[in-house]
Motif scaffolding. Structure first.
Motif, PDB file in Angstrom:
ATOM      1  N   ALA A 333      -6.660   4.346   0.723  1.00 15.03           N
ATOM      2  CA  ALA A 333      -6.896   4.181   2.287  1.00 15.03           C
ATOM      3  C   ALA A 333      -6.033   5.321   2.711  1.00 15.03           C
ATOM      4  CB  ALA A 333      -6.701   2.716   2.551  1.00 15.03           C
ATOM      5  N   VAL A 334      -4.574   5.192   2.310  1.00 14.47           N
ATOM      6  CA  VAL A 334      -3.711   6.329   2.921  1.00 14.47           C
ATOM      7  C   VAL A 334      -4.112   7.728   2.678  1.00 14.47           C
ATOM      8  CG1 VAL A 334      -1.422   7.081   2.565  1.00 14.47           C
ATOM      9  CG2 VAL A 334      -1.669   4.684   2.721  1.00 14.47           C
ATOM     10  N   ASN A 335      -4.855   7.919   1.522  1.00 17.35           N
ATOM     11  CA  ASN A 335      -5.402   9.244   1.322  1.00 17.35           C
ATOM     12  C   ASN A 335      -6.402   9.484   2.451  1.00 17.35           C
ATOM     13  OD1 ASN A 335      -4.539  11.118  -0.965  1.00 17.35           O
ATOM     14  ND2 ASN A 335      -4.254   8.843  -1.530  1.00 17.35           N
ATOM     15  N   PHE A 336      -7.263   8.587   2.642  1.00 17.89           N
ATOM     16  CA  PHE A 336      -8.258   8.979   3.659  1.00 17.89           C
ATOM     17  C   PHE A 336      -7.698   9.296   5.300  1.00 17.89           C
ATOM     18  CE2 PHE A 336     -10.940   7.290   7.043  1.00 17.89           C
ATOM     19  CZ  PHE A 336     -12.370   7.866   6.785  1.00 17.89           C
ATOM     20  N   PHE A 337      -6.694   8.512   5.500  1.00 21.42           N
ATOM     21  CA  PHE A 337      -6.197   8.585   6.830  1.00 21.42           C
ATOM     22  C   PHE A 337      -5.168   9.762   7.069  1.00 21.42           C
ATOM     23  CE2 PHE A 337      -6.203   3.976   7.010  1.00 21.42           C
ATOM     24  CZ  PHE A 337      -7.522   3.819   7.947  1.00 21.42           C
ATOM     25  N   SER A 405       4.614   8.665   5.862  1.00 16.30           N
ATOM     26  CA  SER A 405       4.078   8.106   7.166  1.00 16.30           C
ATOM     27  C   SER A 405       4.804   8.156   8.519  1.00 16.30           C
ATOM     28  CB  SER A 405       3.482   6.831   6.707  1.00 16.30           C
ATOM     29  OG  SER A 405       2.674   6.848   5.602  1.00 16.30           O
ATOM     30  N   VAL A 406       6.014   7.713   8.513  1.00 13.75           N
ATOM     31  CA  VAL A 406       6.747   7.456   9.447  1.00 13.75           C
ATOM     32  C   VAL A 406       7.086   8.963  10.046  1.00 13.75           C
ATOM     33  CG1 VAL A 406       9.129   7.124  10.153  1.00 13.75           C
ATOM     34  CG2 VAL A 406       8.162   5.454   8.522  1.00 13.75           C
ATOM     35  N   LEU A 407       7.226  10.027   9.192  1.00 11.74           N
ATOM     36  CA  LEU A 407       7.314  11.562   9.881  1.00 11.74           C
ATOM     37  C   LEU A 407       6.136  11.957  10.553  1.00 11.74           C
ATOM     38  CD1 LEU A 407       9.478  13.260   7.256  1.00 11.74           C
ATOM     39  CD2 LEU A 407      10.160  12.364   9.306  1.00 11.74           C
ATOM     40  N   GLY A 408       4.886  11.441   9.825  1.00 11.09           N
ATOM     41  CA  GLY A 408       3.504  12.073  10.545  1.00 11.09           C
ATOM     42  C   GLY A 408       3.589  11.304  11.787  1.00 11.09           C
ATOM     43  N   THR A 409       3.723   9.908  11.987  1.00  9.54           N
ATOM     44  CA  THR A 409       3.364   9.132  13.073  1.00  9.54           C
ATOM     45  C   THR A 409       4.288   9.779  14.393  1.00  9.54           C
ATOM     46  OG1 THR A 409       3.043   7.176  11.704  1.00  9.54           O
ATOM     47  CG2 THR A 409       3.204   7.120  14.033  1.00  9.54           C
ATOM     48  N   ALA A 410       5.465   9.989  13.915  1.00 16.30           N
ATOM     49  CA  ALA A 410       6.485  10.436  15.046  1.00 16.30           C
ATOM     50  C   ALA A 410       6.045  11.688  15.718  1.00 16.30           C
ATOM     51  CB  ALA A 410       7.917  10.439  14.704  1.00 16.30           C
ATOM     52  N   VAL A 538      -3.841   7.215  13.244  1.00 17.96           N
ATOM     53  CA  VAL A 538      -4.393   7.085  11.747  1.00 17.96           C
ATOM     54  C   VAL A 538      -2.866   6.908  11.046  1.00 17.96           C
ATOM     55  CG1 VAL A 538      -6.465   7.821  12.209  1.00 17.96           C
ATOM     56  CG2 VAL A 538      -4.641   9.315  11.558  1.00 17.96           C
ATOM     57  N   PHE A 539      -1.887   7.733  11.187  1.00 14.46           N
ATOM     58  CA  PHE A 539      -0.746   7.825  10.852  1.00 14.46           C
ATOM     59  C   PHE A 539      -0.065   6.330  10.925  1.00 14.46           C
ATOM     60  CE2 PHE A 539      -0.383  12.339   9.145  1.00 14.46           C
ATOM     61  CZ  PHE A 539       0.302  11.961   7.848  1.00 14.46           C
ATOM     62  N   GLY A 540      -0.070   5.817  12.024  1.00 21.37           N
ATOM     63  CA  GLY A 540       0.345   4.575  12.090  1.00 21.37           C
ATOM     64  C   GLY A 540      -0.168   3.349  11.302  1.00 21.37           C
ATOM     65  N   LEU A 541      -1.391   3.476  10.805  1.00 20.45           N
ATOM     66  CA  LEU A 541      -2.032   2.863   9.785  1.00 20.45           C
ATOM     67  C   LEU A 541      -1.475   2.934   8.448  1.00 20.45           C
ATOM     68  CD1 LEU A 541      -5.813   2.863  11.079  1.00 20.45           C
ATOM     69  CD2 LEU A 541      -4.266   1.041  11.341  1.00 20.45           C
TER      70      LEU A 541
END
Length: 595
Positions: A333-337, A405-410, A538-541
């Motif tokens: 799922a992470v790879n999809f997002f 994931s945190v870096l991408g979201t921010a 999607v990065f938040g997910l």
């Protein structure tokens, strides 16, 4: 049967090159009481290399990755010039979407067939397909055939997806477990080199007007074809193959083991779905065409899932039993997002720099280099750090994925959420942070999945991961294109609505009236920021999912510690197993223990 056992004895799973008794018994049990035609349908291609042979194989595989990524990096910069040459201003985004759709199919088919026909053979076929597709795209400029161009773009996508998938699988065949993260990370420099060539050469070539009636952008496709030929030569020379491809009398039997229905229904689910997303406005959302394609996609997706869950005596394209492992399911799922957000960055950030920030295409390509450089270096660094920590008994993969994931979201939250125009250097720094995030996730997820599955499932598990990532990219670019057009139509006055249809061809704003130029630029900036906010979502997910991985890892450590204390009579907990202590082909038991 004797030949298989001899091969196992010669190229066994242990690091000293000999077959363990357990592996020998496993091979014997699979071959006893079977028809000779059914033996070795899945070839055991594990062949750990050392010294010069390993170095040569690494160079060949990474040059193939470099060749595949040149096209992916260049396509966004080439779209305006191609749309002008082929008169495809309204449909040019299919140049990216067709390639990603093809990559999904290629990931399924070629990685799947490599278990039968060897990695080297299928990698050579993929490179040949890449060269043919690139040459065909260049020749399309002579006849201005848009449909043929998009079909050939899909062919390049099939080859690109196949190459990246086969390289990931082959590296696990050639590299011992304790060194896999480091060697997997060598794809980072290849990615960086491809980005420099693609991002800088594409806009430069697009501005050339040649005297032989072919536009300058065709030069990049001739370059890609030449690179594919060189890569094929390197692969043929440098990659050993423990098993030979099957002989002609066995081909038909082996082809019957392929899940052709799964391939058919999987492709029939993806392609109509992206078509509906991208062309819904043009066809009309309530039109019979859109409704029919949507129903077809849903039906085929349902059949694909059912086929993957059934025991039909075939190896499914995506074995859904892998999703029973929660860590594998979360990683998929992470790879999809991540694929969704990453391909949106490659597709829409150059457009943002040109139309919203007023940069030239060449400058926009140069400003993308820090992002892809950081992404490539982080691929290498994260792999090396995971190896270093694993040797010391620390499970670090979930933490790397959460960090990314945190870096991408921010970064996407700031890039998409700030209304005012950020300075160019701030914009570049945000893309660098985004590259750190994607590099931390993409590399470690491959190792994470490989550690969770058996050797028999390794190829199909990694292939499924790559399929899901490219599927996310395909859907991401389709959704992003539709978001941009919707937002433009909502922001622009009625006399500029036609601008929304041509935005991906990067129209020259200087042709508009001065007042309209400002309106178009501001509307484009706001529309593209909507795409970045979608990437943030999607990065938040991903943050939520990776937090689950970390919690599962912590719970597992506590549970193992309690079991060790109980087993030793309240003594010192037993040390955790590191990768080099594992038998090849057997996942660490610590990865599967659940409270």
């Amino acid at each position: 049967m004797n030949r298989i056992i001899q091969q196992c004895a010669r190229f066994g799973s242990s690091r000293n090159g000999r077959c363990s008794p357990e592996k020998h018994a496993e091979v014997q049990s699979r071959t006893v009481d079977q028809d000779p035609a059914d033996v070795t349908v899945v070839l055991d291609q594990t062949q750990y290399l050392k010294g010069k042979m390993l170095a040569a194989a690494t160079v060949a595989l990474n040059f193939a990755v470099f060749t595949a990524f040149v096209d992916l990096m260049a396509v966004s910069s080439l779209m305006p010039a191609i749309s002008e040459s082929l008169h495809a201003e309204k449909t040019i985004t299919w140049a990216m979407t067709a390639m990603l759709d093809g990559a999904v199919v290629g990931q399924c088919v070629f990685g799947y067939l490599s278990d039968i026909f060897t990695r080297r053979a299928m990698l050579l076929w993929a490179l040949c397909l890449y060269a043919i597709g690139a040459l065909g795209c260049a020749l399309c400029s002579l006849r201005e055939n848009t449909v043929a161009f998009f079909v050939l773009r899909a062919m390049i996508g099939i080859a690109t997806g196949s190459i990246t998938n086969l390289v990931n699988i082959a590296q696990f065949d050639y590299v011992p477990p304790e060194r896999r993260g480091t060697f997997q990370g060598f794809q980072g420099p290849s990615f960086f080199a491809a980005a420099v060539v693609g991002l800088l050469s594409a806009p430069a070539l697009a501005q050339i007007r040649r005297e032989d009636s072919q536009p300058g952008w065709t030069g990049l496709y001739y370059l890609e074809g030449s690179l594919a030929v060189v890569a094929a030569v390197l692969v043929g020379i440098c990659l050993p193959s423990k098993e030979s491809s099957p002989k002609a009398p066995r081909i038909w039997h082996l082809l019957k083991t392929v899940d052709w229905l799964g391939i058919l229904f999987g492709a029939a689910a993806v392609i109509p779905a992206t078509t509906v997303i991208k062309e819904g406005d043009r066809f009309g959302w309530n039109s019979p065409t859109v409704i029919g394609l949507g129903c077809m996609s849903g039906f085929c997706a349902l059949v694909f899932v059912i086929l993957g869950c059934m025991d039909r005596g075939l190896r499914p394209i995506v074995p859904f039993r892998l999703f029973r492992n929660p860590r594998v399911a979360i990683t998929y799922a992470v790879n999809f997002f991540v694929g969704f957000a990453y391909d949106d960055m490659l597709c829409f950030m150059p457009l943002y720099l040109v139309l919203a920030r007023g940069k030239s295409p060449l400058v926009a390509g140069a400003l993308m280099v820090p992002f892809v450089t950081t992404h490539g270096l982080q691929l290498f660094a994260s792999g090396a750090m995971v190896d270093w920590l694993t040797k010391r008994g620390h499970e670090s993969i979930p933490y790397f994925m959460l960090f990314g994931s945190v870096l991408g979201t921010a970064s996407m939250a700031v890039l998409g959420g700030v209304d005012t125009k950020l300075p160019t250097w701030v914009n570049i720094m945000l893309t660098v942070v985004f590259g750190l995030g994607t590099g931390s996730i993409m590399q470690t997820s491959v190792t994470a999945i490989r550690n969770e599955v058996s050797a028999e499932d390794a190829a199909v598990a990694i292939g499924s991961r790559n399929v899901i990532g490219f599927l996310g990219g395909s859907i991401g670019t389709a959704v992003g294109s539709q978001l941009v057009q919707w937002r433009l139509q909502a922001r622009l006055p009625s006399h500029l609505h036609s601008f929304a249809d041509y935005v991906f061809a990067r129209p020259d704003l200087s042709e508009l009236a001065p007042k309209d130029q400002g309106l178009a630029q501001n509307a484009t900036s706001g529309s593209l920021k909507t795409v970045f906010l979608a990437s943030c979502a999607v990065f938040g997910l991903c943050v939520i999912l990776c937090t689950q991985l970390v919690l599962k890892s912590r719970t597992k450590d506590i549970w193992q510690g309690l079991r060790s204390v109980t087993a030793s009579g309240a003594g010192t907990p037993q040390p955790r197993r590191s990768v080099e202590d594992m038998r090849d082909g057997e996942p660490a038991k610590t990865n599967h223990a659940e409270p």
